[in-house]
Design a protein around this motif. Sequence first.
Motif, PDB file in Angstrom:
ATOM      1  N   VAL A 115       0.844  -1.203   0.000  1.00 24.72           N
ATOM      2  CA  VAL A 115       0.000   0.000   0.000  1.00 24.72           C
ATOM      3  C   VAL A 115       0.876   1.248   0.000  1.00 24.72           C
ATOM      4  O   VAL A 115       0.670   2.177  -0.791  1.00 24.72           O
ATOM      5  N   MET A 116       1.891   1.255   0.852  1.00 27.14           N
ATOM      6  CA  MET A 116       2.764   2.426   0.943  1.00 27.14           C
ATOM      7  C   MET A 116       3.585   2.632  -0.323  1.00 27.14           C
ATOM      8  O   MET A 116       3.979   3.758  -0.633  1.00 27.14           O
ATOM      9  N   ALA A 117       3.826   1.550  -1.075  1.00 25.96           N
ATOM     10  CA  ALA A 117       4.566   1.683  -2.332  1.00 25.96           C
ATOM     11  C   ALA A 117       3.820   2.547  -3.335  1.00 25.96           C
ATOM     12  O   ALA A 117       4.431   3.068  -4.280  1.00 25.96           O
ATOM     13  N   GLN A 118       2.515   2.726  -3.157  1.00 25.16           N
ATOM     14  CA  GLN A 118       1.774   3.578  -4.083  1.00 25.16           C
ATOM     15  C   GLN A 118       2.281   5.018  -4.044  1.00 25.16           C
ATOM     16  O   GLN A 118       2.132   5.755  -5.030  1.00 25.16           O
ATOM     17  N   CYS A 119       2.878   5.432  -2.943  1.00 23.90           N
ATOM     18  CA  CYS A 119       3.500   6.760  -2.892  1.00 23.90           C
ATOM     19  C   CYS A 119       4.549   6.897  -3.991  1.00 23.90           C
ATOM     20  O   CYS A 119       4.636   7.934  -4.658  1.00 23.90           O
ATOM     21  N   LEU A 120       5.348   5.853  -4.167  1.00 21.78           N
ATOM     22  CA  LEU A 120       6.356   5.853  -5.239  1.00 21.78           C
ATOM     23  C   LEU A 120       5.692   5.875  -6.607  1.00 21.78           C
ATOM     24  O   LEU A 120       6.104   6.643  -7.487  1.00 21.78           O
ATOM     25  N   PHE A 141      11.102   4.607  -0.183  1.00 24.85           N
ATOM     26  CA  PHE A 141      10.570   4.144  -1.457  1.00 24.85           C
ATOM     27  C   PHE A 141      10.638   5.255  -2.499  1.00 24.85           C
ATOM     28  O   PHE A 141      11.118   5.054  -3.612  1.00 24.85           O
ATOM     29  N   MET A 142      10.139   6.447  -2.142  1.00 22.64           N
ATOM     30  CA  MET A 142      10.052   7.536  -3.115  1.00 22.64           C
ATOM     31  C   MET A 142      11.420   8.018  -3.558  1.00 22.64           C
ATOM     32  O   MET A 142      11.604   8.392  -4.722  1.00 22.64           O
ATOM     33  N   ALA A 143      12.395   8.015  -2.653  1.00 23.63           N
ATOM     34  CA  ALA A 143      13.732   8.491  -3.007  1.00 23.63           C
ATOM     35  C   ALA A 143      14.330   7.674  -4.152  1.00 23.63           C
ATOM     36  O   ALA A 143      15.106   8.203  -4.960  1.00 23.63           O
ATOM     37  N   LEU A 144      13.964   6.405  -4.249  1.00 25.21           N
ATOM     38  CA  LEU A 144      14.491   5.559  -5.326  1.00 25.21           C
ATOM     39  C   LEU A 144      13.907   5.922  -6.682  1.00 25.21           C
ATOM     40  O   LEU A 144      14.445   5.533  -7.720  1.00 25.21           O
ATOM     41  N   GLY A 145      12.821   6.679  -6.695  1.00 21.11           N
ATOM     42  CA  GLY A 145      12.233   7.126  -7.953  1.00 21.11           C
ATOM     43  C   GLY A 145      12.763   8.456  -8.437  1.00 21.11           C
ATOM     44  O   GLY A 145      12.345   8.951  -9.491  1.00 21.11           O
ATOM     45  N   LEU A 146      13.682   9.049  -7.671  1.00 27.86           N
ATOM     46  CA  LEU A 146      14.269  10.339  -8.018  1.00 27.86           C
ATOM     47  C   LEU A 146      15.768  10.187  -8.229  1.00 27.86           C
ATOM     48  O   LEU A 146      16.353   9.156  -7.880  1.00 27.86           O
ATOM     49  N   LEU A 147      16.390  11.210  -8.777  1.00 26.66           N
ATOM     50  CA  LEU A 147      17.843  11.210  -8.886  1.00 26.66           C
ATOM     51  C   LEU A 147      18.458  11.213  -7.489  1.00 26.66           C
ATOM     52  O   LEU A 147      17.840  11.704  -6.532  1.00 26.66           O
ATOM     53  N   PRO A 148      19.662  10.679  -7.326  1.00 24.81           N
ATOM     54  CA  PRO A 148      20.237  10.505  -5.982  1.00 24.81           C
ATOM     55  C   PRO A 148      20.248  11.761  -5.121  1.00 24.81           C
ATOM     56  O   PRO A 148      20.062  11.673  -3.909  1.00 24.81           O
ATOM     57  N   THR A 168       7.901  18.266  -0.510  1.00 24.30           N
ATOM     58  CA  THR A 168       7.408  18.429   0.860  1.00 24.30           C
ATOM     59  C   THR A 168       5.953  18.003   0.977  1.00 24.30           C
ATOM     60  O   THR A 168       5.512  17.516   2.011  1.00 24.30           O
ATOM     61  N   SER A 169       5.198  18.201  -0.089  1.00 22.58           N
ATOM     62  CA  SER A 169       3.816  17.734  -0.120  1.00 22.58           C
ATOM     63  C   SER A 169       3.766  16.509  -1.022  1.00 22.58           C
ATOM     64  O   SER A 169       3.485  16.598  -2.206  1.00 22.58           O
ATOM     65  N   TYR A 170       4.076  15.352  -0.440  1.00 21.64           N
ATOM     66  CA  TYR A 170       4.194  14.156  -1.260  1.00 21.64           C
ATOM     67  C   TYR A 170       2.848  13.426  -1.365  1.00 21.64           C
ATOM     68  O   TYR A 170       1.949  13.602  -0.536  1.00 21.64           O
ATOM     69  N   PRO A 171       2.699  12.608  -2.397  1.00 16.03           N
ATOM     70  CA  PRO A 171       1.432  11.891  -2.574  1.00 16.03           C
ATOM     71  C   PRO A 171       1.259  10.809  -1.520  1.00 16.03           C
ATOM     72  O   PRO A 171       2.236  10.256  -1.004  1.00 16.03           O
ATOM     73  N   ILE A 172       0.015  10.507  -1.194  1.00 19.80           N
ATOM     74  CA  ILE A 172      -0.280   9.432  -0.245  1.00 19.80           C
ATOM     75  C   ILE A 172      -1.106   8.360  -0.953  1.00 19.80           C
ATOM     76  O   ILE A 172      -1.728   8.619  -1.980  1.00 19.80           O
ATOM     77  N   PRO A 173      -1.124   7.142  -0.427  1.00 17.28           N
ATOM     78  CA  PRO A 173      -1.911   6.079  -1.059  1.00 17.28           C
ATOM     79  C   PRO A 173      -3.393   6.426  -1.129  1.00 17.28           C
ATOM     80  O   PRO A 173      -3.947   7.076  -0.229  1.00 17.28           O
ATOM     81  N   LYS A 228       2.825   7.008  -7.499  1.00 21.15           N
ATOM     82  CA  LYS A 228       2.237   8.328  -7.753  1.00 21.15           C
ATOM     83  C   LYS A 228       3.310   9.364  -8.048  1.00 21.15           C
ATOM     84  O   LYS A 228       3.140  10.224  -8.924  1.00 21.15           O
ATOM     85  N   LEU A 229       4.402   9.292  -7.307  1.00 17.16           N
ATOM     86  CA  LEU A 229       5.483  10.249  -7.535  1.00 17.16           C
ATOM     87  C   LEU A 229       6.083  10.074  -8.927  1.00 17.16           C
ATOM     88  O   LEU A 229       6.355  11.060  -9.630  1.00 17.16           O
ATOM     89  N   LEU A 230       6.277   8.831  -9.339  1.00 16.94           N
ATOM     90  CA  LEU A 230       6.814   8.580 -10.680  1.00 16.94           C
ATOM     91  C   LEU A 230       5.901   9.153 -11.758  1.00 16.94           C
ATOM     92  O   LEU A 230       6.369   9.771 -12.728  1.00 16.94           O
ATOM     93  N   LYS A 231       4.596   8.967 -11.596  1.00 14.50           N
ATOM     94  CA  LYS A 231       3.646   9.478 -12.588  1.00 14.50           C
ATOM     95  C   LYS A 231       3.568  11.000 -12.554  1.00 14.50           C
ATOM     96  O   LYS A 231       3.332  11.646 -13.588  1.00 14.50           O
ATOM     97  N   HIS A 232       3.794  11.590 -11.385  1.00 12.49           N
ATOM     98  CA  HIS A 232       3.813  13.052 -11.295  1.00 12.49           C
ATOM     99  C   HIS A 232       5.046  13.614 -11.986  1.00 12.49           C
ATOM    100  O   HIS A 232       4.973  14.614 -12.714  1.00 12.49           O
TER     101      HIS A 232
END
Length: 332
Positions: free
Chosen positions: A17-22, A137-144, A150-155, A24-28
């Motif tokens: 469930v929490m992986a959905q944050c990643l 999780f989300m950090a792995l979808g961004l550059l290092p 600050t306002s990140y997506p939630i599941p 959503k971030l990737l799609k954003h």
Amino acid sequence: MSPNILIVGPAWVGDMVMAQCLFKLLKHEQPMATIDVLAPSWSLPLLSRMPEVRNTIVMTLGHGRVGLVERYRLGKTLCNNNYDQAIVLPNSWKSALIPWFARIPIRTGWRGEMRYGLLNDCRVLDKKRYPLMIERFMALGLLPDANIPTSYPIPSLQTSHEEQAKALQKHRLSTNVPVLALCPGAEFGPAKRWPEEHYAEVAKAKIAEGWQVWIFGSPKDNEVAEKIIQLTGEGCVNLAGKTTLEEAIDLLALSTTVVTNDSGLMHIAAALHKPLVALYGPTTPSFTPPLDSNAKILSLSLDCQPCFKRVCPLKHHRCMVELKASHTLDLI
């Protein structure tokens, strides 16, 4: 160019469930990206409620099995999917094998269990920078060096009136009075379970106010659910082990309030944006909190918390026993 991304998903309900944050971030960040998730078969109903996911690829191996031959075969099959990147969420060595066998050009994950070579975008985790699991999780979808918004997506799981109606009809339920959903199980171990007596006390209080009570869980939670019903009397329905995961999602979406241990169902209820009371004992909301503003957290501040043990090492289980039913009722 629209990147074609494979996510190697986690093995637990709450983590998925929490992986959905990643997702959503990737799609954003990359709206045209396509996201496939390699995951256990049980997670298909969950991932089907996440619109960001295009396809689910079933991981046939059970949790903990290496199965080199099976992983090799699956990896070779995935070569034809032309993925641009794989993001490996588990930290195990074996979880990085399939993307390597699939020859995916960029293979991203946190350093762990000697994964050099298997991962070619191998990052060192700064736990202070990323205290929450969803941040890792989300950090792995961004550059290092990129910062998580600050306002990140939630599941946010999808459900429909049609599917809800089917679940109600199948289990002979109605919503003519308010519904208190209880989630008394915890796959992690008994240390995370609030006592049945406390659940029963909450149930009796709400039934006296005209509510009904639905008890959710896996087949392993059936015994606990039956004990709560024995202590409560009429007004409770035991759904533990009797619903599919899809049905549990749809029925939880119809609940008025949820009372839950720190569990996968807690994260599902939060992703459905239901008012809920989350009970924490040996674990801590500072790592895996319910990700919704409707969630209220109950936890004591004992010297032995959090211990992260499956069974109370001190044999007293005070962190859960001393969380009284009255504390929960005050928040409903």
